[in-house]
Design an enzyme around this catalytic site. Structure first.
Site, PDB file in Angstrom:
ATOM      1  N   SER A   1      -1.963   5.087   3.188  1.00  0.00           N
ATOM      2  CA  SER A   1      -1.950   3.627   3.160  1.00  0.00           C
ATOM      3  C   SER A   1      -2.272   3.076   1.775  1.00  0.00           C
ATOM      4  CB  SER A   1      -2.922   3.102   4.224  1.00  0.00           C
ATOM      5  OG  SER A   1      -2.842   1.717   4.363  1.00  0.00           O
TER       6      SER A   1
ATOM      7  N   ASP B   1       2.331  -1.707   5.725  1.00  0.00           N
ATOM      8  CA  ASP B   1       1.873  -2.401   6.934  1.00  0.00           C
ATOM      9  C   ASP B   1       0.860  -3.504   6.644  1.00  0.00           C
ATOM     10  OD1 ASP B   1      -0.366  -0.905   6.322  1.00  0.00           O
ATOM     11  OD2 ASP B   1      -0.476   0.140   8.241  1.00  0.00           O
TER      12      ASP B   1
ATOM     13  N   ASP C   1       1.206  -3.047   0.832  1.00  0.00           N
ATOM     14  CA  ASP C   1       0.439  -1.892   0.375  1.00  0.00           C
ATOM     15  C   ASP C   1       1.328  -0.659   0.397  1.00  0.00           C
ATOM     16  OD1 ASP C   1       0.590  -1.571   3.119  1.00  0.00           O
ATOM     17  OD2 ASP C   1      -1.434  -0.773   3.325  1.00  0.00           O
TER      18      ASP C   1
ATOM     19  N   ASP D   1       1.949   1.866   2.281  1.00  0.00           N
ATOM     20  CA  ASP D   1       2.769   2.279   3.421  1.00  0.00           C
ATOM     21  C   ASP D   1       3.418   1.102   4.138  1.00  0.00           C
ATOM     22  OD1 ASP D   1       0.467   1.308   4.714  1.00  0.00           O
ATOM     23  OD2 ASP D   1       0.654   2.754   6.343  1.00  0.00           O
TER      24      ASP D   1
END
Length: 450
Positions: free
Chosen positions: A105, A248, A244, A246
């Site tokens: 993430s 989400d 960000d 990833d």
């Protein structure tokens, strides 16, 4: 059964250190494959989709997962770098048994992690995670050659996901005439986000879209939006969108360079849905959601509930109450009427749809949500202790709550990742908030020394 490896958002850690090592991830893929094979239809070979972000370690971990799954007799679809919510969508759309994301993430490049989605595109149920952990205690197993799984690349994954994202934006609206800067944090959305916005009519300036395996989240993206602020000013754009690593998490910036966090963006979406009679139930926030955000929803008579910190818990409470909208102030926003999980691009489109349908700027749309100053103090402790039972801490908290006179909030919680107690105080006056945060932190520190 207590979890040994899975946390609230999969398995995460420093690459090369347990559990993020190639041998462990090989065993993890094998264990997951055996669990999925048992749960699948008899005679049908299960298929799992694997996506990743842009970290250099993704190549190694992808290969290890693929080998473990194949040895367990599971077919694999490889989509390469794709946002976490894209993996959730594709897993559901293709009727697969599970989806796996290799990502840490918003963390630095030398971290990585593994998270799973069910065939419905939701976080993996606790029972399945526990079954995988139980299989990890057994030796790695390899099917005979006839029963091994196959692997293939899916070349049109990005295009499918782009079309899905566009479908969440009202067909009667477009983004023509709007200049938008989008920062993909050199992460998994680098080849997706700008195309979604461009195909909806926006004039798009892309930054943070040149990943090299090492620069993910570095001085860019939702956790460090200064680069976006500068780009919005330089390009004279109306808005900036930061994701960000990833994809989400979402933060936005207006033409003045003002940053809008998850609370204010969630307010824009909720108020628009209420105005158009599309809001089902209320809104779920977390223990860290701003008190000013809660009060702003109350003025609109929108019910509000708090979950524990983490989008997993937001989803649990949404499902329990039958509501559709929730999120965290960090920028994880869940719109269950559009997707099964939090999605930075889809959330941005919901905000943009609210602005276009109402003829509003982001400043005006969020004006009703005036956030209170919030101060967070981390008190490092040599050992965990029951701070709620300590009289000195209780007196300090009670004094602060009396001073805030119901127009603020105090929250103490133990960190789940490090030996600290987090002290949070918020209220109308920053000076008052800082004073009481320091007072309570001192009481906690003193109690820990006794």
């Amino acid at each position: 059964m207590k979890r040994k490896y899975f946390g609230t958002d999969g398995i995460r850690g420093k690459v090369g250190m347990a559990p993020i090592t190639p041998d462990f991830v090989l065993r993890l893929g094998n264990a997951a494959g055996r669990v999925l094979a048992r749960a699948g239809k008899r005679g049908a070979r299960p298929t799992v989709l694997i996506g990743k972000d842009t970290r250099i370690s993704g190549y190694m971990l992808e290969a290890a997962l693929e080998a473990g799954l194949s040895a367990a007799g599971v077919d694999v679809l490889l989509v390469g770098p794709m946002p976490t919510p894209a993996v959730a969508y594709l897993t559901s759309a293709l009727r697969l048994q599970a989806g796996i994301v290799i990502s840490a993430s918003h963390n630095p490049f030398d971290d990585n992690g593994i998270k799973f989605f069910s065939g419905a595109g939701a976080k993996l149920p606790d029972a399945v995670e526990l079954a995988i952990e139980a299989e990890l205690e057994r030796p790695l197993q390899c099917r005979e050659s006839r029963g091994l799984g196959k692997a293939r690349r899916m070349d049109d994954a990005a295009g499918r996901y782009i079309e899905f994202c566009k479908s969440t934006f009202p067909s009667r609206l477009d983004l023509r005439g709007m200049r938008i800067v989008v920062d993909s944090a050199h992460g998994a959305s680098y080849h997706v986000a700008e195309h979604v916005l461009h195909e909806l009519g926006a004039d798009v300036v892309a930054i943070g879209n040149r990943p090299d395996g090492f620069n993910i989240n570095r001085n860019c993206g939702a956790t460090q939006p200064a680069a976006l602020q500068r780009a919005v000013a330089r390009e004279r754009a109306e808005l900036g969108i930061a994701l960000d690593g990833d994809g989400d998490r979402l933060v936005m910036v207006d033409s003045r360079g003002v940053i809008y966090d998850g609370d204010r963006l969630l307010y824009v979406i909720a108020s628009d849905r209420q105005r158009n009679r599309r809001l089902r139930g209320g809104v779920v926030g977390t223990l860290m959601s701003n008190f000013g955000f809660e009060q702003a929803l109350a003025k609109l008579r929108i019910p509000f509930a708090r979950s524990a910190v983490g989008d997993r818990y937001v989803l649990e409470l949404l499902n329990k109450r039958g509501w559709q909208l929730g999120g965290e102030n960090s920028g994880h926003i869940v719109c269950l009427d559009q997707h099964t999980t939090g999605d930075g691009i889809v959330s941005a489109l919901q905000v943009l749809a609210a602005l276009r349908s109402g003829g509003l700027t982001l400043e005006k749309a969020a004006a009703g949500a005036r956030l209170y100053p919030q101060v967070l103090r981390n008190v490092r402790m040599a050992a965990r202790f029951d701070f709620a039972a300590d009289r000195g801490v209780s007196r300090a908290v009670a004094a602060a709550e009396k001073a805030l006179a119901g127009d603020g909030r105090v929250l103490l919680r133990a960190s789940g990742t490090e030996p600290v107690i987090r002290v949070m105080v918020e209220g109308r006056s920053r000076r008052t908030v800082e004073k009481w945060a320091a007072h309570i932190a001192a009481a906690v520190a003193s109690a820990g020394e006794r």
